[in-house]
Design a protein around this motif. Sequence first.
Motif, mmCIF file in Angstrom:
data_model
loop_
_atom_site.group_PDB
_atom_site.id
_atom_site.type_symbol
_atom_site.label_atom_id
_atom_site.label_comp_id
_atom_site.label_asym_id
_atom_site.label_seq_id
_atom_site.Cartn_x
_atom_site.Cartn_y
_atom_site.Cartn_z
ATOM 1 N N GLU A 191 12.633 15.402 21.678
ATOM 2 C CA GLU A 191 12.310 15.719 23.070
ATOM 3 C C GLU A 191 13.566 15.688 23.932
ATOM 4 O OE1 GLU A 191 10.390 16.921 26.327
ATOM 5 O OE2 GLU A 191 9.452 16.765 24.345
ATOM 6 N N ARG A 192 14.392 14.670 23.735
ATOM 7 C CA ARG A 192 15.639 14.570 24.515
ATOM 8 C C ARG A 192 16.552 15.756 24.201
ATOM 9 N NH1 ARG A 192 15.033 9.072 23.091
ATOM 10 N NH2 ARG A 192 16.466 9.317 21.335
ATOM 11 N N TRP A 193 16.614 16.121 22.925
ATOM 12 C CA TRP A 193 17.486 17.240 22.528
ATOM 13 C C TRP A 193 16.983 18.554 23.120
ATOM 14 C CZ3 TRP A 193 17.028 21.734 19.551
ATOM 15 C CH2 TRP A 193 18.241 22.329 19.169
ATOM 16 N N GLN A 207 15.335 19.001 25.852
ATOM 17 C CA GLN A 207 15.552 19.005 27.300
ATOM 18 C C GLN A 207 17.026 19.120 27.677
ATOM 19 O OE1 GLN A 207 13.651 15.642 29.133
ATOM 20 N NE2 GLN A 207 11.585 16.239 28.480
ATOM 21 N N ALA A 208 17.902 18.855 26.700
ATOM 22 C CA ALA A 208 19.328 18.785 27.018
ATOM 23 C C ALA A 208 20.031 20.135 27.042
ATOM 24 C CB ALA A 208 20.034 17.873 26.011
ATOM 25 N N GLU A 238 2.448 14.472 20.477
ATOM 26 C CA GLU A 238 3.648 13.955 21.126
ATOM 27 C C GLU A 238 4.868 14.351 20.311
ATOM 28 O OE1 GLU A 238 4.044 9.933 22.309
ATOM 29 O OE2 GLU A 238 2.048 9.827 23.168
ATOM 30 N N THR A 239 5.880 14.878 20.973
ATOM 31 C CA THR A 239 7.122 15.238 20.307
ATOM 32 C C THR A 239 7.941 13.980 20.076
ATOM 33 O OG1 THR A 239 7.086 17.357 21.457
ATOM 34 C CG2 THR A 239 9.172 16.708 20.454
ATOM 35 N N ASP A 240 8.621 13.911 18.932
ATOM 36 C CA ASP A 240 9.503 12.792 18.633
ATOM 37 C C ASP A 240 10.473 12.595 19.806
ATOM 38 O OD1 ASP A 240 10.972 10.961 16.598
ATOM 39 O OD2 ASP A 240 12.527 12.340 17.312
ATOM 40 N N PRO A 241 10.667 11.365 20.277
ATOM 41 C CA PRO A 241 11.513 11.143 21.465
ATOM 42 C C PRO A 241 12.916 11.725 21.328
ATOM 43 C CG PRO A 241 10.259 9.167 20.950
ATOM 44 C CD PRO A 241 10.008 10.118 19.834
ATOM 45 N N ALA A 242 13.521 11.588 20.136
ATOM 46 C CA ALA A 242 14.876 12.121 19.947
ATOM 47 C C ALA A 242 14.865 13.641 20.049
ATOM 48 C CB ALA A 242 15.430 11.686 18.593
#
Length: 425
Positions: free
Chosen positions: A246-248, A250-251, A240-244
């Motif tokens: 992952e958001r970066w 995808q952004a 699992e990629t770190d949520p922060a």
Amino acid sequence: MKFVMPFNGSRGDVTPGVALGVELAHRGHEVVLGAPPNLLDFARSNTAGSERVHVVSFGPDTHRLLESELIRVRIKSANPRTRMTALAELANHGWDQMTAELAQMAEGSDAIVTGSLGQEMAFNMAEATGNAFVALHYCPLRRNGVVPVIPGVTLPPTVNRSMWALAEALRWKSMKTRENTQRRNLGLATTRDSLPRRSERYGGVEIQAYESALFPGLAEQWGPLRPFVGFLGLSTGRQETDPALERWLQAGPAPVYFGFGSMPVPDPAALLRMIDNVTGQLGLRALICAGWSDLTGAESIAARANPNIMIVESVDHASVFPRCRAAVHHGGAGTTAASARAGLPTLVCWFSADQPFWGAALRRIGAGASTKFSTLSETVLLQGITDITTDAARNAARELADTVAPTEAAVAAAADIAEATARDH
């Protein structure tokens, strides 16, 4: 059977041993895996599901060694005498401790499997105990006519062989006193022969744990005692990629990855400024992995404020690299394997050891570029990234990815060889 596996060095040196040890344990063998104290948690966390793997401390703390004045200053000295003295000191570092620890590990064993570092010590123990001997090589280390000792140059085959013979002789000259002291303590006769000759006579196997495609013609020169299996690594199962992070990811568009693994960067603030300026000029995003470098200063805070830069302590290469545009790293065998598998064109900014070999190999096939880290500047980095983000570089990197053996297949092949060597010894 009982496999004793003493591994020394950085995380990239130890990871192949962990992967092979887990596979051997899954096949029903007992494994005693030695790892430096700074990598014990890493080794234990990646063998936690294998009850037959027993992880023990082996040798000195390699993180401290890489950050020492010996490695950071003296071994890179422009003064040849200072550099040679430092190399001799490095060869002696932890030798007595490791020979004592290996003697304890080897009790009741059937085979000794080691990495590229400390092979001489492990071979002498194998001979004394009557064990099979297997070494994992992470780059070309033996005499051949294909790969030059000095990466990046082109020489006739006869010159290549002569230079490798010279390197072998120099290595033996630096090791013979320590080796023969160990041999006497083990009840063995002293020797005048270097390790390659003794290992071949003994039936030792040197597994080439990297892709032969990066060194065309080498596999044909070496026989069954130096078989190629591909890059060894831990399972490619995605984490699992770190949520922060992952958001970066995808952004915005795919970033360029920057990371130098266990190589402590001398001036992290200057490196961050360089990455910020160059990627800004090129309109690229940058994912920066700190690794063993300290990225906690004011420059790091400023970089984190830039939405086009993400700094993380570590990443799962198998999960993140396929989502990147290109990679800039130190050229360690493990990181090179990850970028090759992901089809990433790569700029290798090498420090030492096997790293320049990987930079030269990637440049030769068009899948990357190479430069010495100490010569890195904004101009060099700008040109390097420009070179590896061309269509030609991307196509060459994808073609390389098609030839790279899957992790599970490479590890299985290495385990087959280790089992067969132990069984037939």
